[in-house]
Design an enzyme around this catalytic site. Structure first.
Site, short mmCIF file in Angstrom:
data_model
loop_
_atom_site.label_atom_id
_atom_site.label_comp_id
_atom_site.label_asym_id
_atom_site.label_seq_id
_atom_site.Cartn_x
_atom_site.Cartn_y
_atom_site.Cartn_z
N ASP A 18 1.09 -1.11 -0.14
CA ASP A 18 -0.29 -0.22 0.36
C ASP A 18 1.66 1.67 0.09
O ASP A 18 2.06 1.33 0.09
CB ASP A 18 -1.05 -0.08 1.23
CG ASP A 18 -1.95 1.38 0.93
OD1 ASP A 18 -2.27 1.53 0.21
OD2 ASP A 18 -1.80 1.51 2.17
N SER A 19 0.49 2.20 -0.15
CA SER A 19 0.78 3.81 0.23
C SER A 19 1.54 4.30 1.08
O SER A 19 2.73 4.89 1.29
CB SER A 19 0.82 4.75 -0.63
OG SER A 19 -1.01 4.95 -0.06
N CYS A 81 -4.10 -1.26 -1.77
CA CYS A 81 -4.75 -0.10 -1.71
C CYS A 81 -5.64 0.16 -3.23
O CYS A 81 -5.33 -0.75 -4.16
CB CYS A 81 -3.41 0.16 -2.34
SG CYS A 81 -3.47 2.29 -2.86
N GLU A 157 -3.58 9.25 8.44
CA GLU A 157 -2.01 8.89 8.35
C GLU A 157 -1.55 9.51 9.93
O GLU A 157 0.14 9.52 10.53
CB GLU A 157 -0.99 9.32 7.69
CG GLU A 157 -1.87 8.13 6.11
CD GLU A 157 -0.60 7.24 6.04
OE1 GLU A 157 0.76 7.64 7.03
OE2 GLU A 157 -0.65 6.08 5.05
N CYS A 195 -10.73 2.77 0.20
CA CYS A 195 -9.59 2.97 0.97
C CYS A 195 -9.73 2.26 1.75
O CYS A 195 -9.71 2.15 2.59
CB CYS A 195 -10.00 4.65 1.12
SG CYS A 195 -7.91 5.18 1.48
N HIS A 197 -7.10 2.70 3.54
CA HIS A 197 -7.18 3.53 5.30
C HIS A 197 -8.16 3.97 5.51
O HIS A 197 -8.47 4.01 6.92
CB HIS A 197 -6.70 4.99 4.71
CG HIS A 197 -4.95 4.55 4.65
ND1 HIS A 197 -4.60 4.45 3.79
CD2 HIS A 197 -4.08 5.24 5.80
CE1 HIS A 197 -3.20 4.50 3.65
NE2 HIS A 197 -2.80 5.29 4.37
#
Ligand code: DGL
Length: 277
Positions: A18-19, A81, A157, A195, A197
């Site tokens: 993932d990023s 992702c 994040e 997403c 996240h």
């Protein structure tokens, strides 16, 4: 859980990327489902966010992340992702000699299993612009409304997700995004987290929906993606405990500290790598 287990030669080696931390929500679903595997996880934190970048840049980043995992011995790649799946899945499949599984198809299937008709998808700007979810959901007979939520990944994040401590800004941002989204999709009864996240925001999203008097079923693609990976494995997974190694392209300390929120337990050692710009 940090060193490669050489005592189980038949153990499948699964690369997950993932990023950033988001893909750890997919790894979290994989561990109990396929315990007899070795996992190599890469968070491309130096180049995060992917979701605000162009197709060309996302594809370049995704290809270098994927090649790193293949070079480390991954026999199967999970693009944990949505953005990289939406923009680069075909390029990754064309350029890698190992099977590649993304999160969008499984996410759409998970929505199909739960949704009656209208699905609201929250995702990054790049994912929504690609219309990948609209295409996948339409093929399954569902109506999709996609809403770009570019502020959510940075908030996650930064760890601004704790109701009791620092979630006020995040709740306000969610309120605005959801008000706008529901104006376009007033009949949506299922909300798909497009997403990786966003599962960390699920309690805040549910609170916001209650406050807006629009309760919805909130689903994510982690479990469905893990099922798709399990279905793909030809070897019978052993019952051995899973082993993991973690790589990040920026701040190891932050990755260890915040990553445990996503994985549900401490990560242990994280190695820093440089994939270039
Ligand atoms: N976790 C990524 C996704 O699922 C997005 C994060 C980013 O924008 O880099 O789309």
């Amino acid at each position: 859980m940090t060193t490669r287990d050489t005592s189980a030669p038949g153990k499948p080696v699964i690369g997950v990327f993932d990023s950033g931390f988001g893909g750890l929500t997919v790894l979290r679903a994989l561990l109990p489902l396929i315990p007899g595997a070795h996992y190599i996880y890469l968070g491309d934190t130096a180049r995060l966010p992917y979701g605000s970048k162009s197709r060309e840049t996302i594809t370049r980043y995704a290809l270098s992340s994927a090649r790193f995992l293949a070079d480390q011995g991954a026999e199967l790649l999970v693009i944990a992702c949505n953005t990289a799946t939406a923009l680069a899945l075909d390029d990754l499949k064309a350029n890698l000699s190992i099977p590649v599984i993304g999160v969008i198809e499984p996410g759409a299937q998970a929505a199909k299993a739960q949704a009656e008709a209208d699905v609201l998808v929250l995702a990054t700007a790049a994912t929504t612009q690609s219309r990948a979810y609209t295409q996948a959901l339409t093929e399954l007979g569902l109506k999709a409304t996609e809403k770009a939520c570019p502020l959510l990944v940075p908030l996650v994040e930064e760890g601004w997700i704790d109701h009791r401590v620092n979630a006020a800004v995040t709740l306000e941002v969610l309120r605005i995004y959801l008000l706008e989204a529901l104006a376009d999709a007033p009949r949506a009864s299922t909300l798909l987290l497009g997403c990786t996240h966003y599962p960390l925001l699920k309690p805040l999203i549910e609170t916001t929906l209650r406050n807006l008097h629009h309760p919805m079923r909130v689903i994510d693609s982690a479990e469905a993606t893990a099922q798709a990976v399990a279905a793909h494995l030809t070897t019978t997974a052993s019952t051995a405990a899973p082993t993991c190694e973690f790589y990040a392209t920026d701040s190891i300390e932050k990755f260890q500290r915040l990553g445990s929120n996503f994985l549900g337990h401490p990560l242990g050692e994280v190695r820093l790598i440089d994939l270039g710009g």
